[in-house]
Design an enzyme around this catalytic site. Structure first.
Site, PDB file in Angstrom:
ATOM      1  N   ASP A   1      -0.061  -7.035   6.286  1.00 49.70           N
ATOM      2  CA  ASP A   1      -1.258  -6.210   6.121  1.00 49.70           C
ATOM      3  C   ASP A   1      -2.307  -7.147   5.520  1.00 49.70           C
ATOM      4  O   ASP A   1      -2.227  -7.526   4.353  1.00 49.70           O
ATOM      5  CB  ASP A   1      -0.948  -5.037   5.182  1.00 49.70           C
TER       6      ASP A   1
ATOM      7  N   LYS B   1     -12.078  -0.767   6.332  1.00 50.59           N
ATOM      8  CA  LYS B   1     -12.600  -1.448   5.153  1.00 50.59           C
ATOM      9  C   LYS B   1     -13.698  -2.438   5.562  1.00 50.59           C
ATOM     10  O   LYS B   1     -14.813  -2.024   5.830  1.00 50.59           O
ATOM     11  CB  LYS B   1     -11.448  -2.130   4.403  1.00 50.59           C
TER      12      LYS B   1
ATOM     13  N   TYR C   1       0.851  -1.191   0.000  1.00 52.45           N
ATOM     14  CA  TYR C   1       0.000   0.000   0.000  1.00 52.45           C
ATOM     15  C   TYR C   1       0.892   1.248   0.000  1.00 52.45           C
ATOM     16  O   TYR C   1       1.847   1.335   0.784  1.00 52.45           O
ATOM     17  CB  TYR C   1      -0.838  -0.080   1.275  1.00 52.45           C
TER      18      TYR C   1
END
Ligand SMILES: *Cc1c(COP(=O)(O)O)cnc(C)c1O
Length: 398
Positions: free
Chosen positions: A188, A213, A116
């Protein structure tokens, strides 16, 4: 509890009961909001006595209330073998605290090249400034990571599937290489959540979720978590306390609320996203669909071996065309929003340029890339919207 056939309870059952201790809920079904800064004591002696025993006892607002403890407990329960969970005000804050709990000046981090983008910025910004080096590695490196582990390597951060391009990492092979050298592993796990990839059970030491999320699931709160394997929780908690980390009670309440439906939502996200991914793969305007469950995708075999299913986020590469043609596709979509984040009930489309966030791997995509978050709308409605979008792309390209 186990079922008659000896199997553990299904996820859908576990997310309903997780973290709902009677002493915290007082009979209320979902753990309610306990907001606090000051906690009052009856006497000086009680105030002094509490200092050494603050775990799951009201002490001061920064140490949390039953609202935070209930969600943290729930997330620990969902990770078989985990010791504990700490919550944060965002996924990025969780990543930062996890890394700072492991790394010290002079240490080196091995970071997956498909991480990310804000994770990359954390490594090349703050961590670098603190004297912590980072080397990027190919997401498909697998056991080959052993050759990168050096004298100063203290941690390996994975993200699987990778952001934007969805490469699936061979986590067990990387964990084995790390353990052989005493290196801490972090992942992650936002895409899969513990329901689709129980990271601690796969040997990972610290697993990070952007609860923003799928846990929250409704695009209305920011939240992060780190769940630790035995032996790693105390340092994570101490580091987080020292950093002054606390997730708000209101947001944790939204997290607990979202969690109850997460298993069911994930099933629908999976089914709809797969249907749309398979449809996209057959369209002439699409060069390639980047979805871990599709044969031929980088790491597909590892995905089949290690994951219990897919979630609702994937990307696709257009056949030729430029940025303007891609914008024509996205701008006219009626059912997809244009915006960051994902994991909510609504569909999103985002133009992404993965090569800008790569250090040691290169991509030669046939055209621009679009990332889709498939929400809970009817998938055939979404397909009709995308079909019109691909027509716009075709015309803009010509
Ligand atoms: C969104 C995201 C994060 C960061 O979460 P925030 O709550 O937005 O800070 C971290 N990792 C991945 C893979 C993400 O998609």
């Amino acid at each position: 509890m186990k079922r008659d056939d000896g199997r553990p309870l299904d996820h859908a059952t576990r997310v309903v009961s997780a973290g709902r201790r009677a002493e915290w809920t007082q009979g209320i079904v979902n753990p309610p909001v306990w907001r606090a800064s000051t906690i009052l004591y009856d006497s000086v002696a009680e105030l002094r006595g509490r200092v050494n025993d603050t775990h799951h006892r009201l002490f001061y607002g920064r140490r949390g209330t039953p609202t935070q403890w209930a969600l943290a407990d729930a997330l620990t329960e969902l990770e078989p073998g985990a010791e504990g969970t700490f919550l944060y005000c965002s996924g990025v804050a969780a990543l930062a605290a996890a890394l700072l709990s492991v790394l010290s000046p002079g240490d080196e981090l091995l970071l997956v090249d498909s991480a990310y983008d804000p994770t990359r910025s954390l490594a090349t910004g703050l961590l670098k400034r603190m004297g912590i080096g980072t080397r990027f590695y190919d997401p498909l490196i697998g056991g080959g990571i052993a050759e990168l582990i050096g004298e100063d390597t203290r941690a390996i951060l994975m993200e699987s599937p990778g952001s934007l391009t969805m490469e699936v990492q061979d986590v067990p092979a990387i964990v084995a290489a790390a353990k052989a050298r005493g290196v801490t592993t972090l992942i992650d796990n936002t895409w899969a959540t513990p329901l689709l990839f129980p990271a601690i059970a796969h040997g990972v030491d610290l697993t990070i979720l952007a609860c923003t999320k799928y846990v929250v699931g409704h695009s209305d709160a920011m939240l992060g978590s780190v769940t630790a394997a035995p032996g790693h929780f105390a340092r994570l908690r101490d580091t987080s306390f020292q950093l002054g980390q606390v997730a708000s009670a209101d947001d944790c309440w939204l997290g607990s609320r979202g969690l109850r439906t997460m298993a069911m939502r994930l099933k629908q996200h999976e089914a709809s996203a797969l249907k749309i991914a398979r449809w996209l793969a057959e369209q002439p305007q699409v060069a390639r669909v980047l979805h871990p469950a599709l044969p031929g995708h980088p790491g597909h075999e590892v995905f089949l071996r290690d994951f219990k299913g897919a979630s609702g986020l994937f990307s696709f590469v257009l056949e030729g065309g430029d940025d303007a043609a891609r914008s024509a596709l996205i701008d006219g979509l009626e059912l997809f929003g244009i915006g960051y984040s994902w994991g909510g009930f609504e569909s999103l489309a985002l133009p992404v340029d993965p090569q800008r966030y790569r250090s040691v791997t290169t991509r030669d995509d046939a055209g621009p890339v679009v990332r889709l978050q498939i929400g809970l709308e009817d998938p055939d409605d979404l397909i009709a919207d995308l079909a019109a979008g691909l027509d716009r792309f075709e015309r803009a390209k010509a």
